[in-house]
Design an enzyme around this catalytic site. Sequence first.
Site, PDB file in Angstrom:
ATOM      1  N   LYS A  10      41.498  44.570  31.137  1.00  0.00           N
ATOM      2  CA  LYS A  10      42.733  43.979  30.614  1.00  0.00           C
ATOM      3  C   LYS A  10      43.358  44.832  29.495  1.00  0.00           C
ATOM      4  O   LYS A  10      42.711  45.745  28.950  1.00  0.00           O
ATOM      5  CB  LYS A  10      42.424  42.570  30.099  1.00  0.00           C
ATOM      6  CG  LYS A  10      42.014  41.589  31.208  1.00  0.00           C
ATOM      7  CD  LYS A  10      41.934  40.167  30.663  1.00  0.00           C
ATOM      8  CE  LYS A  10      41.528  39.188  31.729  1.00  0.00           C
ATOM      9  NZ  LYS A  10      41.581  37.779  31.229  1.00  0.00           N
ATOM     10  N   TYR A  50      48.360  35.005  38.665  1.00  0.00           N
ATOM     11  CA  TYR A  50      47.740  33.886  37.943  1.00  0.00           C
ATOM     12  C   TYR A  50      48.376  32.538  38.310  1.00  0.00           C
ATOM     13  O   TYR A  50      48.288  31.577  37.533  1.00  0.00           O
ATOM     14  CB  TYR A  50      47.823  34.127  36.431  1.00  0.00           C
ATOM     15  CG  TYR A  50      46.752  35.065  35.901  1.00  0.00           C
ATOM     16  CD1 TYR A  50      45.398  34.716  35.954  1.00  0.00           C
ATOM     17  CD2 TYR A  50      47.074  36.292  35.339  1.00  0.00           C
ATOM     18  CE1 TYR A  50      44.408  35.563  35.464  1.00  0.00           C
ATOM     19  CE2 TYR A  50      46.092  37.151  34.844  1.00  0.00           C
ATOM     20  CZ  TYR A  50      44.759  36.771  34.912  1.00  0.00           C
ATOM     21  OH  TYR A  50      43.777  37.603  34.420  1.00  0.00           O
ATOM     22  N   ASN A 113      40.226  38.918  26.429  1.00  0.00           N
ATOM     23  CA  ASN A 113      38.791  38.947  26.721  1.00  0.00           C
ATOM     24  C   ASN A 113      38.368  40.106  27.624  1.00  0.00           C
ATOM     25  O   ASN A 113      37.352  40.024  28.311  1.00  0.00           O
ATOM     26  CB  ASN A 113      38.328  37.583  27.254  1.00  0.00           C
ATOM     27  CG  ASN A 113      38.925  37.236  28.594  1.00  0.00           C
ATOM     28  OD1 ASN A 113      39.795  37.932  29.093  1.00  0.00           O
ATOM     29  ND2 ASN A 113      38.435  36.166  29.197  1.00  0.00           N
ATOM     30  N   HIS A 116      38.693  40.615  33.751  1.00  0.00           N
ATOM     31  CA  HIS A 116      38.769  39.496  34.697  1.00  0.00           C
ATOM     32  C   HIS A 116      37.855  39.830  35.859  1.00  0.00           C
ATOM     33  O   HIS A 116      37.775  40.994  36.258  1.00  0.00           O
ATOM     34  CB  HIS A 116      40.204  39.319  35.225  1.00  0.00           C
ATOM     35  CG  HIS A 116      40.283  38.480  36.465  1.00  0.00           C
ATOM     36  ND1 HIS A 116      40.302  37.110  36.418  1.00  0.00           N
ATOM     37  CD2 HIS A 116      40.283  38.816  37.784  1.00  0.00           C
ATOM     38  CE1 HIS A 116      40.329  36.642  37.676  1.00  0.00           C
ATOM     39  NE2 HIS A 116      40.318  37.660  38.504  1.00  0.00           N
ATOM     40  N   GLU A 127      42.290  38.441  45.920  1.00  0.00           N
ATOM     41  CA  GLU A 127      42.664  39.286  44.788  1.00  0.00           C
ATOM     42  C   GLU A 127      42.612  40.766  45.167  1.00  0.00           C
ATOM     43  O   GLU A 127      43.480  41.546  44.751  1.00  0.00           O
ATOM     44  CB  GLU A 127      41.756  38.985  43.591  1.00  0.00           C
ATOM     45  CG  GLU A 127      42.024  37.587  43.032  1.00  0.00           C
ATOM     46  CD  GLU A 127      41.068  37.160  41.932  1.00  0.00           C
ATOM     47  OE1 GLU A 127      41.286  36.069  41.382  1.00  0.00           O
ATOM     48  OE2 GLU A 127      40.105  37.898  41.616  1.00  0.00           O
TER      49      GLU A 127
END
Length: 139
Positions: A10, A50, A113, A116, A127
């Site tokens: 990320k 998302y 964070n 993913h 995905e």
Amino acid sequence: AIQRTFSIIKPDATKRNLTGAIAAKFEEAGLRIVASKRIQLSLAQAQEFYGVHSERPFFGELTEFMISEPIVVQVLEGEDAIAKNREVMGATNPADAADGTIRKEFALSIGENSVHGSDAPETAAEEIAFFFSGLELVG
Ligand code: CMP
């Protein structure tokens, strides 16, 4: 069984030059990086990816964060890759993540964070197909 899972490094991590350190964690855990590219999402793409979270209060924050810097999307392959990757990532909230996990070592907050990872075989397939064509997947 040998599985494939989908991973994102990320914006908080690419920005801090942690791409290689995170990739090393995957490889040390026995996950092979069989596809990898650095991209920057549009807002529409982030919202589509998302979409399952569109009703959540953090949806705006999440999608704006995910377009704020480039990301690295990868396909990881290995024995029980989905569960193994989730183990290597650690809990979503770094405050709850176990020692040695990516999120314990690198994540800044529940939103920033660092990584993913797919949560199930069906989402992994979806995905992977969202970001990669068959030609880009070299086992
Ligand atoms: P990820 O696995 O990418 O899928 C959904 C993301 O939403 C999750 O990681 C978190 O980074 C993010 N998320 C979950 N809860 C919150 C929250 N309370 N505030 C901001 N982001 C969140």
